[in-house]
Structures are given as C-alpha cells and as structure tokens.
Design a protein around this motif. Structure first.
Motif, short mmCIF file in Angstrom:
data_model
loop_
_atom_site.label_atom_id
_atom_site.label_comp_id
_atom_site.label_asym_id
_atom_site.label_seq_id
_atom_site.Cartn_x
_atom_site.Cartn_y
_atom_site.Cartn_z
N VAL A 79 -0.01 -8.21 -5.02
CA VAL A 79 0.26 -6.90 -5.65
C VAL A 79 -0.14 -5.77 -4.71
O VAL A 79 0.59 -4.79 -4.53
CB VAL A 79 -0.47 -6.79 -6.99
N ALA A 80 -1.33 -5.92 -4.10
CA ALA A 80 -1.81 -4.87 -3.19
C ALA A 80 -0.87 -4.71 -1.99
O ALA A 80 -0.59 -3.59 -1.56
CB ALA A 80 -3.22 -5.20 -2.73
N LEU A 81 -0.38 -5.81 -1.46
CA LEU A 81 0.52 -5.73 -0.31
C LEU A 81 1.86 -5.10 -0.68
O LEU A 81 2.48 -4.39 0.13
CB LEU A 81 0.74 -7.12 0.28
N SER A 82 2.32 -5.34 -1.92
CA SER A 82 3.58 -4.72 -2.35
C SER A 82 3.45 -3.21 -2.50
O SER A 82 4.43 -2.47 -2.37
CB SER A 82 4.04 -5.34 -3.67
N MET A 83 2.25 -2.75 -2.78
CA MET A 83 2.02 -1.31 -2.93
C MET A 83 1.88 -0.59 -1.60
O MET A 83 2.08 0.63 -1.52
CB MET A 83 0.74 -1.06 -3.75
N LEU A 84 1.54 -1.34 -0.56
CA LEU A 84 1.20 -0.71 0.72
C LEU A 84 2.36 0.07 1.36
O LEU A 84 2.15 1.24 1.75
CB LEU A 84 0.66 -1.78 1.68
N PRO A 85 3.56 -0.50 1.51
CA PRO A 85 4.63 0.25 2.22
C PRO A 85 4.97 1.59 1.57
O PRO A 85 5.00 2.62 2.26
CB PRO A 85 5.80 -0.72 2.20
N PRO A 86 5.22 1.65 0.24
CA PRO A 86 5.55 2.97 -0.33
C PRO A 86 4.37 3.94 -0.31
O PRO A 86 4.55 5.15 -0.17
CB PRO A 86 5.98 2.64 -1.77
N ALA A 87 3.15 3.40 -0.42
CA ALA A 87 1.98 4.28 -0.40
C ALA A 87 1.79 4.92 0.97
O ALA A 87 1.25 6.03 1.08
CB ALA A 87 0.73 3.49 -0.78
N ALA A 126 5.84 7.02 -7.26
CA ALA A 126 6.71 6.25 -8.16
C ALA A 126 7.02 4.88 -7.58
O ALA A 126 6.99 3.87 -8.30
CB ALA A 126 8.00 7.03 -8.41
N LEU A 127 7.32 4.82 -6.29
CA LEU A 127 7.69 3.55 -5.67
C LEU A 127 6.53 2.56 -5.63
O LEU A 127 6.75 1.35 -5.61
CB LEU A 127 8.22 3.78 -4.26
N VAL A 128 5.31 3.08 -5.59
CA VAL A 128 4.15 2.17 -5.64
C VAL A 128 4.17 1.36 -6.92
O VAL A 128 3.99 0.13 -6.92
CB VAL A 128 2.83 2.98 -5.52
N GLY A 129 4.42 2.04 -8.06
CA GLY A 129 4.50 1.32 -9.33
C GLY A 129 5.72 0.44 -9.43
O GLY A 129 5.67 -0.68 -9.96
N VAL A 130 6.86 0.94 -8.93
CA VAL A 130 8.09 0.15 -8.99
C VAL A 130 7.95 -1.12 -8.16
O VAL A 130 8.40 -2.20 -8.57
CB VAL A 130 9.28 1.00 -8.49
N PHE A 136 2.13 -1.71 -13.82
CA PHE A 136 2.04 -0.60 -12.86
C PHE A 136 3.31 0.25 -12.85
O PHE A 136 3.26 1.40 -12.39
CB PHE A 136 1.77 -1.14 -11.45
N TYR A 137 4.40 -0.30 -13.34
CA TYR A 137 5.69 0.40 -13.26
C TYR A 137 5.61 1.75 -13.98
O TYR A 137 5.75 2.81 -13.35
CB TYR A 137 6.78 -0.47 -13.88
N GLU A 138 5.38 1.71 -15.26
CA GLU A 138 5.36 2.97 -16.03
C GLU A 138 4.11 3.77 -15.78
O GLU A 138 4.13 5.00 -15.84
CB GLU A 138 5.50 2.65 -17.52
N ARG A 139 3.02 3.09 -15.47
CA ARG A 139 1.77 3.81 -15.21
C ARG A 139 1.92 4.77 -14.04
O ARG A 139 1.51 5.93 -14.10
CB ARG A 139 0.63 2.82 -14.95
N HIS A 140 2.51 4.30 -12.96
CA HIS A 140 2.65 5.15 -11.78
C HIS A 140 3.72 6.24 -11.98
O HIS A 140 3.64 7.29 -11.34
CB HIS A 140 2.96 4.29 -10.55
#
Length: 262
Positions: A79-87, A126-130, A136-140
């Motif tokens: 999950v953390a790695l999926s958040m890294l590129p958009p962040a 937004a992309l971090v949650g997506v 995390f989708y709606e939260r972000h």
C-alpha cells in the motif's frame, strides 16, 4: 529601503479620490476596485499574500513528506509503495509555486503558477487515495477538498482565481468518485453537490473578507488624503502668520523666530 506606506500608496489625482468617495458612499458589498485603485490595492497587499502562499506551499510539502514517512512505517509495504509515485508529484509543484511567488512577476505568470501548482497538489492528494484503493480512496478525496478549502480561505487572490480553485477541486472529486468502484453514480453526484454547497459558502466568505479589506484600504486612502490636506492647510497658516499681508515679506514674528533659532 522601502518607501513608507503613505508615500508609496498615495492616491494620484482628484479622479482617484472621487472614485474613493463614490465607493465609500455606496454599499459595502458593491465595492469593486478597478484601474488605479485596483493597482494600488494589489501593490499594497501583494507582499502579505505572497508570504501566505509561500508558507502554505512549504507546509503542504512538509506534511506530504511526513505523511509518506508515516505511511511507510504504519501501512503494509504494498500500500505504501502504491502511494509513493503520486505523492512525489506534490513537493515539486508546491516548491516551484513558492519559488515563483518569491518576488513580484507578471499577473499572468502568478495566476498560471498558482492555479497549476494547486491543481497538481490536489491531483496528487487524490491520486494517492485512488492508487491505494479501499478505505483510502474516498478518504483522500475528502482530504483533497479540505486542502482546497484551506487555500480558498487564506489566499487573498482575485475572485476569478478563487472560483477556479473551487471548480478544479469539485471537478476532480466528481471525476474520481464516478470511477469509484464502491460507489454508485447517483451517490457520487449527490456527494459532489453536498460538498459544492460548502465550497460555495467558503468562496462567498472569502469574497466578503476581500471586500472588507478593500473597504479598509479605501478608508486608509481617504484618511491619508485628509491628513495631507490638513498638513497643507497648517503650512499655509504658518506662512500667513509669518508674512506681512500688505507687502508679502517676512514679518517681525519670522525675524524673532529666526534670531532665536540662530
């Protein structure tokens, strides 16, 4: 050394002061600063606005980096790695905007840099949650709206810019919610309309704050002109008190004051 406010923002010409009096005589909500008055107001408020924008951009960058660090520690690695590129999209956009707002530039460059920077920041959040999906989708997406609202509230920018920021935030929210696999289309539209009412209220509040700031500026201009007129009147009275009305030359009072001064 910068000029004093009374010298720097002194209104020029009777036409400007006539416009000041006309605006102050009308309703506060109808105040619109155009032409020379608009230029003077922007010149007066730019420094404070730029400082707020730079500080906001820097803090958003710091919070983004801190959040990434916490996610790497607390969340599963995948999950953390999926958040890294958009962040990673957020820090360059925020810091570039802060750099451009370090000194006055063309209005078009300031507008494009601010709106583009905010769009990339909102898109990144937004992309971090997506990318993470699930809870995390709606939260972000909600966090993205919160980020937009804070910018609308504290950025003393033209109303057109503020409305653009609000439109970008709501547009991104609607687009991603329509693609949300866990949400029906009707619910996505209803949620967007619900948040739209809150953002519209925020834009109206920001506009009210701007109008009140402009009215304060007009009152300052009027007071500065009155102080200048009073100083001129006092100078004329002093010259009259030291001048013989018949001959127009200095009188005994001027001579005694000069002798005492010497």
């Amino acid at each position: 050394m910068s000029a004093s406010p009374q010298v720097r923002y002194q209104p020029r010409g009777p036409a400007v002061m006539a416009e000041v009096e006309r605006l102050l005589a009308g309703r506060t909500r109808d105040i619109r600063l155009r032409g020379e008055l608009g230029r003077l107001f922007q010149e007066r408020s730019w420094s404070r606005t730029a400082k707020i924008i730079r500080a906001w951009m820097i803090w958003v960058t710091l919070l983004d980096v801190l959040t990434l660090g916490l996610n790497a520690i607390l969340l599963p690695k995948a999950v953390a790695l999926s958040m890294l590129p958009p962040a990673c999209l957020l820090p360059p956009a925020a810091l570039a905007t802060a750099f451009i707002w370090r000194k006055p530039r063309g209005v078009w460059l300031q507008r494009v840099s601010l709106l583009a920077g905010l769009f990339l920041i909102l898109l990144s959040v937004a992309l971090v949650g997506v990318s993470a999906g699930g809870e995390f989708y709606e939260r972000h997406l909600n966090i993205m709206l919160f980020v937009a609202i804070t910018a609308i509230i504290i950025f003393a920018i033209p109303l057109a810019w503020t409305m653009t920021v609000a439109s970008l935030a709501l547009g991104l929210y609607l687009i991603f919610q329509l693609q949300n696999p866990g949400l029906e289309r009707g619910s996505a539209v209803a949620g967007t309309l619900f948040f739209a009412s809150g953002i519209i209220a925020t834009v109206v509040a920001r506009r009210t704050i701007t109008i009140l700031a402009q009215k304060t500026f007009l009152l300052e201009l009027r007071d500065m002109r009155r102080v200048a007129e009073l100083a001129d009147a006092n100078a004329r009275l002093e010259r009259l008190a030291k001048t013989d009305p018949l001959t127009g030359i200095a009188n005994r009072r001027w001579m005694m004051e000069t002798l005492n001064r010497l």
